[in-house]
Design an enzyme around this catalytic site. Sequence first.
Site, short mmCIF file in Angstrom:
data_model
loop_
_atom_site.label_atom_id
_atom_site.label_comp_id
_atom_site.label_asym_id
_atom_site.label_seq_id
_atom_site.Cartn_x
_atom_site.Cartn_y
_atom_site.Cartn_z
N ASN A 188 -5.77 8.61 -8.05
CA ASN A 188 -7.02 8.33 -8.57
C ASN A 188 -7.29 9.26 -10.04
O ASN A 188 -6.20 9.82 -10.37
CB ASN A 188 -8.34 9.05 -7.61
N GLU A 191 -6.54 13.02 -9.61
CA GLU A 191 -5.07 13.38 -9.54
C GLU A 191 -4.24 13.15 -10.80
O GLU A 191 -3.47 13.70 -11.12
CB GLU A 191 -4.77 12.56 -8.22
N ASP A 258 -6.21 4.69 1.47
CA ASP A 258 -5.56 4.07 2.16
C ASP A 258 -5.51 2.45 2.29
O ASP A 258 -4.62 1.78 2.20
CB ASP A 258 -5.65 4.46 3.46
#
Length: 473
Positions: A188, A191, A258
């Site tokens: 993301n 990150e 996920d």
Amino acid sequence: MIGDAMLDRYVDGAVNRISPEAPIPVLQVRQDRSVAGGAANAAVNIAALGAHTTLIASWAPDASGRELDRILAEAGVVSARIRRGDAPTIEKLRVVAGQQQIVRLDREDTTALDGDGADDVIAALASALDERSRATAVVISDYAKGMLDAELVARIVDVAQRHSVPVIVDPKSDDIAKYRGAAVVKPNFAEASQMAGLAATAPDEESLDVIARRLLVDGIGALAVSLSAIGVEVIEAHSRTRIPTRARLVSDVSGAGDSMIAGIAVGLASGMTILQAVQVGNMAAGIACGRPGTAVVTAADLLNELLVESAPEDRPGTIEDWDELSQLVAVEKAAGKRVVFANGVFDLLHAGHVSLLKEARGLGDVLVVGVNSDASTSRLKGPSRPLQPQADRMAVLDAVRYVDFVTVFEQDTPRELIRAIQPDVIVKGSDYRPDEVVGGDDAKAWGGTVHIVSLLDGVSTTRLSQGQQVRRG
């Protein structure tokens, strides 16, 4: 799927008062439920998209681990559980009042996987890849909980490359070099900024330029940087593409990453380009965000999203594959739509056909038309028919505004097709009695009905083909 598996528990209820013992809310519990979390949730999402899925991860044979075993088995995920010392199954407990989390409790031991455990991971991976008979992908879901160090990731990538299998990574490390050899790395924005050494708080062009320059290093095929509501920035060697996210009410972002990694993995394993696969992943993540808690996105969910987003000219109107048609019909039914079925040769489309199709469409929300194949038509009408090949007849029907899907059947009757799609209503012309309609008895088994439509007098393909003029008052 290789990574940090965990169990996500939810205690749902309502808060109506403050405790007299301390200034804290009192939750009246309504539901206590468990779902797969972390890499296990990604594995369940991959399985829900129709892919055979093997999860290689560590969790303990404790109560939480047994619950995770049950969830994975019900989802059809093959499990290869790796021992990680005495570490318990990682568990996250979220207490939710209405739609709002009021507290989260984590139970975890992030002790690193030892050498024997790492060897077990590689052995399980090699075995799974050796047994594969169809296209596949390897997904690394790194939650930084002790399962994946840099050495093990490098060994995983090496095994995958020797089997010519792409690797997709959901990262947690500050060091992009840990994932060298991956086809796609999906951080993301926060990150990605951390890995790039940025203090950026918003995904402006300058910060994305720095991320692209610092993270798309040798050995990384592409970056798919999630920008939350903005979409996904796909960064490849010679291009950058922004994939927007459809506006929707966000219920909970838990597990959206996920769902995205699952969509990307299944897309790549299915032969899509990186950009196409990320589009699928972005769509899956958007659906997950619209649902409370850690959600599972299915193939039917994606089909429904595609139907919602596509323009009429982009919808797959002509479909010869009954499995694909059945999936699309199931999606329409799941959305609460009423499916109507009509069939015929439709050799020369005339006013009588259009009248029947218009009335049929008025009986429901989706009209599926089955067309006799050329061989079926010849058996039914004689060797001089059809006058038009089936592809042309299907194309003409697809252009009729009342028709949603057109398919073809080789049999003398549409019974097998009707059984495959299970329509809510079967429509035939008034030259049939209800008890004569093929599939009528079958439809009763799933609550379907037969409807007889009045035909226009004096209108037929035979009369048109013989040049007979049709007159109606």
